[in-house]
Design a protein around this motif. Structure first.
Motif, short mmCIF file in Angstrom:
data_model
loop_
_atom_site.label_atom_id
_atom_site.label_comp_id
_atom_site.label_asym_id
_atom_site.label_seq_id
_atom_site.Cartn_x
_atom_site.Cartn_y
_atom_site.Cartn_z
N VAL A 71 -23.11 -17.28 -9.53
CA VAL A 71 -21.67 -18.06 -10.21
C VAL A 71 -21.02 -19.20 -9.21
CG1 VAL A 71 -19.25 -17.23 -10.44
CG2 VAL A 71 -20.42 -15.28 -10.33
N PRO A 72 -21.20 -20.41 -9.94
CA PRO A 72 -20.73 -21.45 -10.08
C PRO A 72 -19.61 -21.17 -8.99
CG PRO A 72 -21.34 -21.79 -11.98
CD PRO A 72 -21.57 -19.76 -12.03
N LYS A 73 -19.13 -22.36 -7.74
CA LYS A 73 -18.12 -22.95 -7.67
C LYS A 73 -17.30 -22.19 -7.39
CE LYS A 73 -19.27 -27.32 -10.85
NZ LYS A 73 -20.83 -26.96 -11.18
N VAL A 74 -17.45 -21.27 -7.10
CA VAL A 74 -16.60 -19.96 -6.56
C VAL A 74 -15.39 -20.86 -5.94
CG1 VAL A 74 -16.28 -17.68 -5.50
CG2 VAL A 74 -18.11 -18.12 -6.69
N GLN A 75 -14.32 -20.66 -6.53
CA GLN A 75 -12.87 -21.13 -5.09
C GLN A 75 -12.83 -20.15 -3.90
OE1 GLN A 75 -11.49 -23.91 -5.58
NE2 GLN A 75 -11.76 -25.16 -7.82
N GLY A 76 -11.96 -19.04 -4.88
CA GLY A 76 -11.48 -17.89 -3.56
C GLY A 76 -11.89 -16.58 -4.46
N ALA A 77 -11.82 -15.54 -3.39
CA ALA A 77 -11.45 -14.05 -3.77
C ALA A 77 -11.35 -13.95 -5.68
CB ALA A 77 -10.69 -12.99 -2.96
N GLU A 78 -10.36 -14.84 -5.82
CA GLU A 78 -9.77 -13.78 -7.34
C GLU A 78 -11.20 -14.10 -9.04
OE1 GLU A 78 -9.01 -16.34 -5.53
OE2 GLU A 78 -9.48 -18.39 -6.81
N ASP A 79 -11.98 -15.17 -8.01
CA ASP A 79 -13.53 -15.53 -8.84
C ASP A 79 -14.22 -14.16 -8.52
OD1 ASP A 79 -12.06 -18.01 -10.16
OD2 ASP A 79 -13.42 -19.20 -8.29
N ILE A 80 -14.75 -13.58 -7.78
CA ILE A 80 -15.42 -12.93 -7.96
C ILE A 80 -14.61 -11.80 -7.95
CG2 ILE A 80 -16.24 -11.75 -6.21
CD1 ILE A 80 -17.29 -13.98 -6.12
N HIS A 81 -13.88 -11.10 -8.21
CA HIS A 81 -12.77 -9.66 -8.56
C HIS A 81 -12.57 -10.15 -10.01
CE1 HIS A 81 -9.91 -10.13 -4.87
NE2 HIS A 81 -11.25 -9.01 -4.75
N TYR A 82 -12.47 -11.24 -10.44
CA TYR A 82 -12.83 -10.92 -11.70
C TYR A 82 -14.24 -11.14 -12.82
CZ TYR A 82 -13.79 -13.39 -16.88
OH TYR A 82 -13.79 -13.47 -17.78
N VAL A 83 -15.11 -11.70 -12.05
CA VAL A 83 -16.53 -10.99 -12.14
C VAL A 83 -17.12 -9.78 -12.37
CG1 VAL A 83 -19.20 -11.76 -11.82
CG2 VAL A 83 -17.38 -13.77 -12.28
N ASP A 84 -16.50 -9.44 -11.00
CA ASP A 84 -16.45 -7.93 -10.36
C ASP A 84 -16.04 -6.80 -10.98
OD1 ASP A 84 -17.47 -5.89 -9.11
OD2 ASP A 84 -15.71 -6.21 -7.32
N ARG A 85 -14.50 -7.09 -12.54
CA ARG A 85 -14.50 -6.10 -13.14
C ARG A 85 -15.36 -5.79 -14.44
NH1 ARG A 85 -10.41 -2.09 -12.51
NH2 ARG A 85 -9.32 -3.47 -11.20
N LEU A 86 -15.21 -7.21 -14.93
CA LEU A 86 -16.23 -8.01 -16.01
C LEU A 86 -17.72 -7.28 -15.53
CD1 LEU A 86 -15.96 -8.89 -19.32
CD2 LEU A 86 -16.33 -11.24 -17.86
N LEU A 87 -17.52 -7.10 -15.20
CA LEU A 87 -19.86 -6.59 -14.97
C LEU A 87 -19.20 -5.17 -15.17
CD1 LEU A 87 -20.97 -9.21 -12.24
CD2 LEU A 87 -21.49 -8.84 -14.34
N ALA A 88 -18.57 -5.10 -14.00
CA ALA A 88 -18.31 -3.31 -14.60
C ALA A 88 -18.08 -2.55 -15.43
CB ALA A 88 -16.61 -2.62 -13.46
N GLN A 89 -17.35 -3.20 -16.54
CA GLN A 89 -17.38 -3.10 -17.94
C GLN A 89 -18.26 -3.22 -18.49
OE1 GLN A 89 -13.32 -5.51 -18.53
NE2 GLN A 89 -12.37 -4.48 -18.54
N LEU A 90 -19.06 -3.97 -18.45
CA LEU A 90 -20.32 -4.05 -19.39
C LEU A 90 -21.46 -3.35 -18.78
CD1 LEU A 90 -19.71 -8.30 -19.46
CD2 LEU A 90 -20.01 -6.35 -21.31
N GLU A 91 -21.45 -2.98 -17.63
CA GLU A 91 -22.58 -1.32 -17.36
C GLU A 91 -21.88 -0.90 -17.40
OE1 GLU A 91 -22.77 -3.64 -12.84
OE2 GLU A 91 -21.67 -2.59 -12.55
N ALA A 92 -20.67 -0.23 -17.72
CA ALA A 92 -20.40 1.01 -18.40
C ALA A 92 -20.58 0.90 -18.83
CB ALA A 92 -18.93 0.81 -18.59
N LYS A 93 -20.54 0.05 -20.30
CA LYS A 93 -20.58 -0.09 -22.00
C LYS A 93 -21.73 0.02 -22.53
CE LYS A 93 -19.28 -2.48 -25.99
NZ LYS A 93 -18.98 -4.25 -26.56
N ALA A 94 -22.78 -0.58 -21.30
CA ALA A 94 -24.25 -0.99 -21.18
C ALA A 94 -25.04 0.71 -21.44
CB ALA A 94 -24.57 -1.80 -20.90
N GLY A 95 -24.05 1.31 -20.60
CA GLY A 95 -24.83 2.56 -19.65
C GLY A 95 -25.64 2.04 -18.58
N LEU A 96 -25.78 1.44 -17.95
CA LEU A 96 -26.52 0.66 -16.62
C LEU A 96 -26.15 2.05 -15.47
CD1 LEU A 96 -26.57 -2.75 -16.37
CD2 LEU A 96 -27.85 -1.61 -18.17
#
Ligand SMILES: CC(=O)SCCNC(=O)CCNC(=O)[C@H](O)C(C)(C)COP(=O)(O)OP(=O)(O)OC[C@H]1O[C@@H](n2cnc3c(N)ncnc32)[C@H](O)[C@@H]1OP(=O)(O)O
Ligand SMILES: O=CC(=O)O
Ligand SMILES: [Mg+2]
Length: 365
Positions: free
Chosen positions: A125-150
């Motif tokens: 992830v480029p240009k990360v400013q703080g923990a909030e950017d990682i939290h956003y990607v973390d949750r979105l990845l979890a949702q997408l992983e669940a949907k994709a059955g990873l």
């Protein structure tokens, strides 16, 4: 703040359990390619097996008109390249998505995870400013992983390329159990900090320390004196190394843009290696060999480290006591440094037959 008990719970129902440890997979060269560039994409299959990480770059260096083609090109490569990506692969597959405030980042993730989530190892992830950017990607990845059955979590790597990101470095590293590591982004970081440079990584001849004059006379002040170029990136790399070590994740040098200057490239990579980085980016095929050489401990260092380990073992093996070797004192602290060297060498040799042969020959000789 999340409670400690929740930290390792999936952030979406059905998502894989977050990792409690980040595997130390070889990643000496993270080789960047533009998946929308047919010539570069065509070289990818032949690089599998000989480079530790292949990274499909979707961000800077990819033209706006090619953003969709790059994303689709990466899907094609991730789905059809034998031996690329996944937990057992010798060559990992990473991507660098577009910046989170860009028009492309959301589509990058919602396209890539369902299509190639099973082979994609790390999202940078480029240009990360703080923990909030990682939290956003973390949750979105979890949702997408669940949907994709990873069944395994995709890891996250942050590029340190804003002053705010550097100021928040510890909280970025600790923001998610998925955090795999940090890279230096010297070009964007220089711009964000208003440094007066125009380069992509590397040193600068103007950043130096000069030898004292012989006297304060005008003649001596103007006389020729030795100058020692300093490393513009020392402070940031050192902060990265400490923050990563504290959180059990891995620091990397970033891009070295002077492709022709292979000598300075090797020097810059080596500084990072000596300070504790595990790898670097490679922008051009000729930087891969430099990265592999620099981020593999030298045969001489491994041989010396093994001698120290053997000498300390002969003393009882519990690390206590001290020995003299070649006129130098060795004790528990130098033993621990030698173990870092030996363990890295063994890990790399396990997947790099050429290196295994070199280290074995040194042991026999
Ligand atoms: C600040 C940052 O964000 S850095 C990260 C973003 N930047 C990047 O990812 C840059 C990636 N690299 C590149 O774009 C290119 O290497 C450039 C523009 C630097 C140089 O490209 P060229 O001028 O084509 O280099 P050169 O002529 O030496 O290339 C030789 C061959 O290697 C290929 N090649 C060059 N770079 C790469 C690469 N990264 N991966 C695979 N193949 C490559 C070229 O296509 C060319 O192929 P050909 O022999 O079939 O014609
Ligand atoms: O993305 C890398 C940088 O140096 O900027
Ligand atoms: Mg950048």
């Amino acid at each position: 703040m999340r409670s400690a008990k929740d930290f390792f719970r999936p952030l979406a129902v059905g998502a894989p359990t977050p990792p409690t440890e980040i595997p130390a997979r070889p990643s000496r060269a993270i080789h960047f390619f533009d998946p929308s560039n047919p010539k570069m994409a065509a070289k990818v299959p032949d690089m599998v097996g000989s480079v530790d990480v292949l990274l499909g770059n979707l961000e800077d260096a990819v033209k706006a008109d090619n953003k969709v083609a790059a994303r689709e090109g990466l899907v094609e490569i991730g789905q059809n390249t034998e031996g690329l990506g996944g937990p057992e692969a010798q060559t990992q597959l990473w991507t660098r998505i577009n910046a989170l405030d860009s028009p492309w980042a959301l589509d990058d993730l919602t396209t890539l995870i369902p299509a190639i989530g099973h082979t994609l190892d790390v999202v940078m992830v480029p240009k990360v400013q703080g923990a909030e950017d990682i939290h956003y990607v973390d949750r979105l990845l979890a949702q997408l992983e669940a949907k994709a059955g990873l069944d395994r979590p995709i890891l996250v790597h942050a590029i340190l390329e804003t002053a705010r990101g550097v100021a928040n470095i510890e909280e970025i590293c600790g923001a998610s159990p998925r955090m795999q590591g940090l890279s230096l982004g010297p070009a964007d970081l220089a711009a964000d900090r208003r440094m007066k440079t125009t380069r992509v990584g590397g040193g600068h001849p103007g950043y130096l320390v000069r030898q004292d004059p012989a006297s304060s006379s005008e003649a001596d002040i103007n006389a020729s004196r030795s100058v020692f170029q300093q490393d513009l990136w020392h402070y940031t790399i050192a902060r990265m190394v400490d923050a990563c070590a504290m959180h059990g994740i891995y620091p990397y040098y970033g891009p070295f843009g002077d492709i022709a200057d292979v000598v300075a490239c090797e020097d810059q990579f080596r500084n990072a290696f000596l300070l504790g980085c595990v790898g670097t980016w490679s922008l051009h095929p000729k930087q891969i060999a430099i990265a592999k050489k620099v981020f593999s401990p030298s045969v001489e260092d491994v041989a010396h480290a093994r001698r120290v380990v053997a000498a300390m073992s002969a003393l009882g093996g519990d690390g206590t006591g001290a020995v003299m070797l070649d006129g130098k004192m060795e004790d528990d602290a130098s033993l621990k440094q030698c173990l870092v060297m030996v363990e890295l060498a063994e890990r790399l040799a396990a997947t790099d037959p050429e290196l295994a042969e070199l280290y074995a020959a040194a042991e026999e000789g």
